[in-house]
Write a protein that holds these residues in place. Structure first.
Motif, PDB file in Angstrom:
ATOM      1  N   PRO A 180     -19.186  -5.990 -46.173  1.00  0.00           N
ATOM      2  CA  PRO A 180     -20.331  -5.120 -45.872  1.00  0.00           C
ATOM      3  C   PRO A 180     -20.170  -4.413 -44.525  1.00  0.00           C
ATOM      4  O   PRO A 180     -19.566  -4.960 -43.590  1.00  0.00           O
ATOM      5  N   ASP A 181     -20.707  -3.219 -44.429  1.00  0.00           N
ATOM      6  CA  ASP A 181     -20.632  -2.449 -43.190  1.00  0.00           C
ATOM      7  C   ASP A 181     -21.113  -3.287 -42.001  1.00  0.00           C
ATOM      8  O   ASP A 181     -22.122  -3.989 -42.089  1.00  0.00           O
ATOM      9  N   GLY A 182     -20.371  -3.182 -40.897  1.00  0.00           N
ATOM     10  CA  GLY A 182     -20.739  -3.879 -39.679  1.00  0.00           C
ATOM     11  C   GLY A 182     -20.169  -5.272 -39.559  1.00  0.00           C
ATOM     12  O   GLY A 182     -20.252  -5.882 -38.487  1.00  0.00           O
ATOM     13  N   THR A 183     -19.562  -5.788 -40.627  1.00  0.00           N
ATOM     14  CA  THR A 183     -18.961  -7.125 -40.571  1.00  0.00           C
ATOM     15  C   THR A 183     -17.613  -7.068 -39.866  1.00  0.00           C
ATOM     16  O   THR A 183     -16.790  -6.209 -40.185  1.00  0.00           O
ATOM     17  N   PRO A 184     -17.359  -7.948 -38.893  1.00  0.00           N
ATOM     18  CA  PRO A 184     -15.990  -8.047 -38.376  1.00  0.00           C
ATOM     19  C   PRO A 184     -15.074  -8.480 -39.526  1.00  0.00           C
ATOM     20  O   PRO A 184     -15.144  -9.618 -39.993  1.00  0.00           O
ATOM     21  N   THR A 226      -7.381  -7.135 -31.462  1.00  0.00           N
ATOM     22  CA  THR A 226      -8.422  -6.138 -31.696  1.00  0.00           C
ATOM     23  C   THR A 226      -9.297  -6.569 -32.862  1.00  0.00           C
ATOM     24  O   THR A 226      -8.786  -7.024 -33.888  1.00  0.00           O
ATOM     25  N   THR A 227     -10.607  -6.437 -32.687  1.00  0.00           N
ATOM     26  CA  THR A 227     -11.579  -6.716 -33.743  1.00  0.00           C
ATOM     27  C   THR A 227     -11.939  -5.415 -34.450  1.00  0.00           C
ATOM     28  O   THR A 227     -12.275  -4.420 -33.803  1.00  0.00           O
ATOM     29  N   TYR A 228     -11.899  -5.433 -35.794  1.00  0.00           N
ATOM     30  CA  TYR A 228     -12.256  -4.262 -36.603  1.00  0.00           C
ATOM     31  C   TYR A 228     -13.526  -4.567 -37.397  1.00  0.00           C
ATOM     32  O   TYR A 228     -13.652  -5.638 -38.001  1.00  0.00           O
ATOM     33  N   PHE A 229     -14.436  -3.598 -37.401  1.00  0.00           N
ATOM     34  CA  PHE A 229     -15.672  -3.717 -38.153  1.00  0.00           C
ATOM     35  C   PHE A 229     -15.570  -2.895 -39.443  1.00  0.00           C
ATOM     36  O   PHE A 229     -15.051  -1.781 -39.444  1.00  0.00           O
ATOM     37  N   ALA A 230     -16.088  -3.457 -40.528  1.00  0.00           N
ATOM     38  CA  ALA A 230     -16.079  -2.750 -41.805  1.00  0.00           C
ATOM     39  C   ALA A 230     -16.947  -1.499 -41.719  1.00  0.00           C
ATOM     40  O   ALA A 230     -18.051  -1.523 -41.162  1.00  0.00           O
ATOM     41  N   ALA A 231     -16.437  -0.407 -42.274  1.00  0.00           N
ATOM     42  CA  ALA A 231     -17.169   0.859 -42.289  1.00  0.00           C
ATOM     43  C   ALA A 231     -16.843   1.579 -43.594  1.00  0.00           C
ATOM     44  O   ALA A 231     -15.703   1.994 -43.801  1.00  0.00           O
ATOM     45  N   SER A 232     -17.815   1.714 -44.467  1.00  0.00           N
ATOM     46  CA  SER A 232     -17.571   2.393 -45.741  1.00  0.00           C
ATOM     47  C   SER A 232     -17.380   3.890 -45.550  1.00  0.00           C
ATOM     48  O   SER A 232     -16.809   4.555 -46.418  1.00  0.00           O
ATOM     49  N   ASP A 233     -17.847   4.433 -44.412  1.00  0.00           N
ATOM     50  CA  ASP A 233     -17.645   5.842 -44.070  1.00  0.00           C
ATOM     51  C   ASP A 233     -17.241   5.900 -42.599  1.00  0.00           C
ATOM     52  O   ASP A 233     -18.088   5.942 -41.705  1.00  0.00           O
ATOM     53  N   MET A 263      -8.248   3.628 -40.621  1.00  0.00           N
ATOM     54  CA  MET A 263      -8.534   2.905 -39.385  1.00  0.00           C
ATOM     55  C   MET A 263      -9.016   3.854 -38.293  1.00  0.00           C
ATOM     56  O   MET A 263      -8.718   5.049 -38.298  1.00  0.00           O
ATOM     57  N   VAL A 264      -9.769   3.270 -37.369  1.00  0.00           N
ATOM     58  CA  VAL A 264     -10.269   3.967 -36.184  1.00  0.00           C
ATOM     59  C   VAL A 264     -10.156   2.994 -35.017  1.00  0.00           C
ATOM     60  O   VAL A 264     -10.335   1.784 -35.195  1.00  0.00           O
ATOM     61  N   VAL A 265      -9.858   3.517 -33.838  1.00  0.00           N
ATOM     62  CA  VAL A 265      -9.958   2.727 -32.612  1.00  0.00           C
ATOM     63  C   VAL A 265     -10.938   3.436 -31.692  1.00  0.00           C
ATOM     64  O   VAL A 265     -10.859   4.667 -31.515  1.00  0.00           O
ATOM     65  N   ALA A 266     -11.873   2.685 -31.139  1.00  0.00           N
ATOM     66  CA  ALA A 266     -12.925   3.265 -30.305  1.00  0.00           C
ATOM     67  C   ALA A 266     -13.184   2.376 -29.097  1.00  0.00           C
ATOM     68  O   ALA A 266     -12.647   1.266 -28.990  1.00  0.00           O
ATOM     69  N   ARG A 267     -14.000   2.882 -28.190  1.00  0.00           N
ATOM     70  CA  ARG A 267     -14.467   2.090 -27.044  1.00  0.00           C
ATOM     71  C   ARG A 267     -15.970   2.258 -26.923  1.00  0.00           C
ATOM     72  O   ARG A 267     -16.504   3.356 -27.126  1.00  0.00           O
ATOM     73  N   ASP A 268     -16.640   1.164 -26.585  1.00  0.00           N
ATOM     74  CA  ASP A 268     -18.073   1.262 -26.338  1.00  0.00           C
ATOM     75  C   ASP A 268     -18.304   1.876 -24.956  1.00  0.00           C
ATOM     76  O   ASP A 268     -17.343   2.124 -24.209  1.00  0.00           O
ATOM     77  N   PRO A 269     -19.548   2.180 -24.577  1.00  0.00           N
ATOM     78  CA  PRO A 269     -19.791   2.850 -23.293  1.00  0.00           C
ATOM     79  C   PRO A 269     -19.340   2.049 -22.075  1.00  0.00           C
ATOM     80  O   PRO A 269     -19.173   2.616 -20.988  1.00  0.00           O
ATOM     81  N   GLN A 270     -19.121   0.734 -22.231  1.00  0.00           N
ATOM     82  CA  GLN A 270     -18.634  -0.090 -21.117  1.00  0.00           C
ATOM     83  C   GLN A 270     -17.108  -0.219 -21.124  1.00  0.00           C
ATOM     84  O   GLN A 270     -16.546  -0.957 -20.324  1.00  0.00           O
ATOM     85  N   GLY A 271     -16.465   0.500 -22.041  1.00  0.00           N
ATOM     86  CA  GLY A 271     -15.005   0.544 -22.059  1.00  0.00           C
ATOM     87  C   GLY A 271     -14.334  -0.520 -22.898  1.00  0.00           C
ATOM     88  O   GLY A 271     -13.105  -0.644 -22.864  1.00  0.00           O
ATOM     89  N   ASN A 272     -15.104  -1.286 -23.673  1.00  0.00           N
ATOM     90  CA  ASN A 272     -14.522  -2.356 -24.473  1.00  0.00           C
ATOM     91  C   ASN A 272     -13.999  -1.805 -25.802  1.00  0.00           C
ATOM     92  O   ASN A 272     -14.760  -1.209 -26.571  1.00  0.00           O
ATOM     93  N   PRO A 273     -12.714  -2.007 -26.103  1.00  0.00           N
ATOM     94  CA  PRO A 273     -12.158  -1.450 -27.340  1.00  0.00           C
ATOM     95  C   PRO A 273     -12.543  -2.261 -28.573  1.00  0.00           C
ATOM     96  O   PRO A 273     -12.729  -3.479 -28.509  1.00  0.00           O
ATOM     97  N   PHE A 274     -12.648  -1.565 -29.688  1.00  0.00           N
ATOM     98  CA  PHE A 274     -12.851  -2.196 -30.994  1.00  0.00           C
ATOM     99  C   PHE A 274     -12.353  -1.221 -32.056  1.00  0.00           C
ATOM    100  O   PHE A 274     -12.023  -0.069 -31.752  1.00  0.00           O
ATOM    101  N   GLY A 275     -12.271  -1.672 -33.278  1.00  0.00           N
ATOM    102  CA  GLY A 275     -11.785  -0.823 -34.352  1.00  0.00           C
ATOM    103  C   GLY A 275     -12.769  -0.741 -35.500  1.00  0.00           C
ATOM    104  O   GLY A 275     -13.733  -1.517 -35.592  1.00  0.00           O
ATOM    105  N   LEU A 276     -12.518   0.214 -36.387  1.00  0.00           N
ATOM    106  CA  LEU A 276     -13.207   0.326 -37.670  1.00  0.00           C
ATOM    107  C   LEU A 276     -12.161   0.238 -38.769  1.00  0.00           C
ATOM    108  O   LEU A 276     -11.036   0.716 -38.602  1.00  0.00           O
ATOM    109  N   TRP A 277     -12.555  -0.333 -39.896  1.00  0.00           N
ATOM    110  CA  TRP A 277     -11.675  -0.349 -41.056  1.00  0.00           C
ATOM    111  C   TRP A 277     -12.468   0.045 -42.299  1.00  0.00           C
ATOM    112  O   TRP A 277     -13.429  -0.636 -42.664  1.00  0.00           O
TER     113      TRP A 277
END
Length: 253
Positions: free
Chosen positions: A9-13, A74-81, A109-123
């Motif tokens: 589901p969307d948002g799940t690591p 790196t942690t990736y969060f599920a994203a259907s879009d 895949m996507v790699v992003a950073r939150d406003p505090q600079g912490n990286p994470f991914g989308l899958w």
């Protein structure tokens, strides 16, 4: 044995992977430590391989995308879009580092950073749906973030993924996040010995034995093993300085 072979589901690591300075050495270390086998090398995907536990994919490993970066998980969060999720990341003040990139038929895949600079991914799942085994020794158990401003981080991740945060009593402001009733991970402030940003926790049969194996292989302990209500927990770094944690389920009875 908790297994899954459909998109999360969307948002799940839903996936974790390791950027290695020395791929062969990292495969040897983690394979021995966590009981992993490996899929065949994939030159068409830059040498990226999947780790398997009991035949189920549990993590990925490949060369560092930028050789100047330190090795890390790196942690990736599920994203259907993935594209729409990138729009929300930008609108909430985050940065998209790697735009949605198709990885053959496996997914996007996507790699992003939150406003505090912490990286994470989308899958965004294709034929590769993420982890197929979880909460079992050698598999992903938990993902959490240690951030400088927890309230701001909660606002960001709520805007991006629709999380609800529930603070745990007596945990110094630490909160779990969820999109329904089941907690998906946690977020709190930075604490001594714990890694900053998103971290990966693997389930193990014995925390003490795993910690000893990390040290014997040249890694270090940054937070000594301790018993918690969730299990016996420790934070370690591998021989190349990448942090991760391990958790042994609490005794039954």
């Amino acid at each position: 044995m908790p297994t899954r072979n459909t998109p999360w589901p969307d948002g799940t690591p839903c996936w974790v992977d390791y950027g290695a300075a020395d791929v062969d050495a990292a495969k040897s270390f983690y394979g021995s430590l966590l009981g992993w086998d490996w899929t065949a090398d994939s030159p068409e995907f830059g040498g990226y391989v999947n780790a398997l536990r009991d035949g189920h994919q549990v993590a990925g490993l490949g060369p560092l995308m930028d050789p100047g970066d330190p090795p890390s998980w790196t942690t990736y969060f599920a994203a259907s879009d993935a594209a729409a999720t990138c729009d929300r990341i930008r609108a909430a003040g985050g940065t998209v580092v790697v735009e949605p990139m198709e990885v053959g038929p496996m997914g996007t895949m996507v790699v992003a950073r939150d406003p505090q600079g912490n990286p994470f991914g989308l899958w965004q799942a294709g034929t590769h749906t993420g982890v197929e085994l979880h909460n079992e020794p050698g598999a992903l158990a938990w993902n959490e973030a240690a951030v400088d401003d927890p309230a701001a981080a909660q606002a960001f991740y709520t805007a991006v993924f629709g999380f609800r945060f529930d603070e745990l009593d007596g945990m110094g402001g630490y909160a779990t996040f969820a999109t329904d009733e089941r907690p998906l991970g946690g977020l709190g402030g930075v604490t001594p010995g714990a890694p900053r940003g998103w971290s990966t926790c693997f389930s193990v049969a014995s925390t003490d034995e795993t910690v000893a194996a990390v040290e014997a292989a040249g890694g270090k302990v940054t937070m000594a093993a301790e018993d918690t209500e969730f299990g016996r927990f420790a934070v370690v770094t591998d021989p190349w300085g990448a942090a991760f944690s391990v958790m042994q389920d609490p005794p039954q009875g």
